[in-house]
Scaffold this active site. Structure first.
Site, short mmCIF file in Angstrom:
data_model
loop_
_atom_site.label_atom_id
_atom_site.label_comp_id
_atom_site.label_asym_id
_atom_site.label_seq_id
_atom_site.Cartn_x
_atom_site.Cartn_y
_atom_site.Cartn_z
N ASP A 7 1.14 34.46 -4.49
CA ASP A 7 1.86 34.28 -5.74
C ASP A 7 1.36 32.96 -6.35
O ASP A 7 0.83 32.10 -5.64
CB ASP A 7 3.36 34.22 -5.47
N ASP A 9 3.15 30.72 -9.26
CA ASP A 9 4.20 29.73 -9.52
C ASP A 9 5.12 29.60 -8.32
O ASP A 9 5.72 30.56 -7.85
CB ASP A 9 5.01 30.12 -10.76
N LYS A 102 5.34 42.88 -9.91
CA LYS A 102 5.96 42.75 -8.60
C LYS A 102 7.48 42.91 -8.76
O LYS A 102 8.02 42.40 -9.73
CB LYS A 102 5.66 41.38 -7.98
#
Length: 184
Positions: A7, A9, A102
Site C-alpha cells: 500500500d 499511504d 481494494k
C-alpha cells in the site's frame, strides 16, 4: 516468483489525516521506508505498489497529478538506488464498486496479467488498513499489517493476519532475521 504488494499511504509515505497526497511536495517517505525497500528486494522478486486514490474520483485532482506524485516518488527512490517494478492505482470512488478498488483483487490480477510469472501463493501484501488486509485475502496472498493499532479496525485485522509491525522497516528487519512469514 515471489512478489511484495505494498500500500502507499501509511506504509511507504506518511498519510495525510483526512486528506490526500495530491502533489509531489505533499509526499513524505516514512522514516526507514527507502531502506526497507532495499532490504525487501533481497526477499522478493517484484515490489509492486497498489493504491486506492479516490481523490481523483472525487474531482479533487486528476490522474495526471497522481502520476506526477508517483513519478516524483520513483525519482527519489532512484536517487537511493531503490525501485518499484510497477504501480497500480484505483482512482474510483468507493461507491463506484469497481473491481480494481481494494479490497477487491483487481490490482493484483492486473499485476498477474502484466507479470504472469508472479506466484500469488508465495506473495505478500503489506498494508495499514482493513481493506489492504482484505485485499490480500481476496488475492490469495499473505497479509502483513503495519502502522498504528487503530480501533475498531485493528480488532478485525487481528482476526485476519497474525503479523503486525510498526513500520515497513520493522517488517523488513523481521524478514532478515529468518522470520516464518515467508515460509508459512
Amino acid at each position: 516468483m515471489r512478489t511484495l504488494f505494498l500500500d502507499r499511504d501509511g506504509v511507504v509515505n506518511v498519510q495525510i489525516v483526512d486528506g490526500y497526497v495530491m502533489q509531489p511536495q505533499q509526499f513524505v517517505f516514512h522514516k526507514g521506508a527507502i531502506e526497507a525497500l532495499h532490504q525487501l528486494r533481497a526477499h522478493f522478486d517484484r515490489l509492486i505498489l497498489v493504491t486506492n486514490q479516490q481523490c481523483v474520483g472525487k474531482g479533487l485532482c486528476t490522474m495526471a497529478e497522481i502520476d506526477a506524485v508517483h513519478n516524483w516518488m520513483k525519482q527519489q527512490l532512484a536517487l537511493e538506488n531503490a525501485y518499484l517494478d510497477a504501480i497500480y492505482c484505483c482512482p474510483h470512488l468507493a461507491s463506484d464498486n469497481c473491481g480494481c478498488r481494494k479490497p477487491k483483487p483487481g490490482m493484483a490480477l492486473q499485476a498477474l496479467r502484466d507479470f504472469p510469472e508472479i506466484d500469488l501463493s508465495q506473495s505478500v501484501m503489506v498494508g495499514d488498513s482493513l481493506s489492504d488486509i482484505q485485499f490480500a485475502q481476496n488475492a490469495g496472498v499473505k497479509a502483513v499489517h503495519v502502522g498504528a493499532i487503530r480501533h475498531p479496525e485493528f480488532e478485525e485485522i487481528q482476526l485476519l493476519t497474525p503479523w503486525h509491525f510498526d513500520t515497513l522497516l520493522d517488517f523488513s528487519k523481521e524478514l532478515n532475521s529468518q522470520s516464518p512469514i515467508l515460509n508459512s
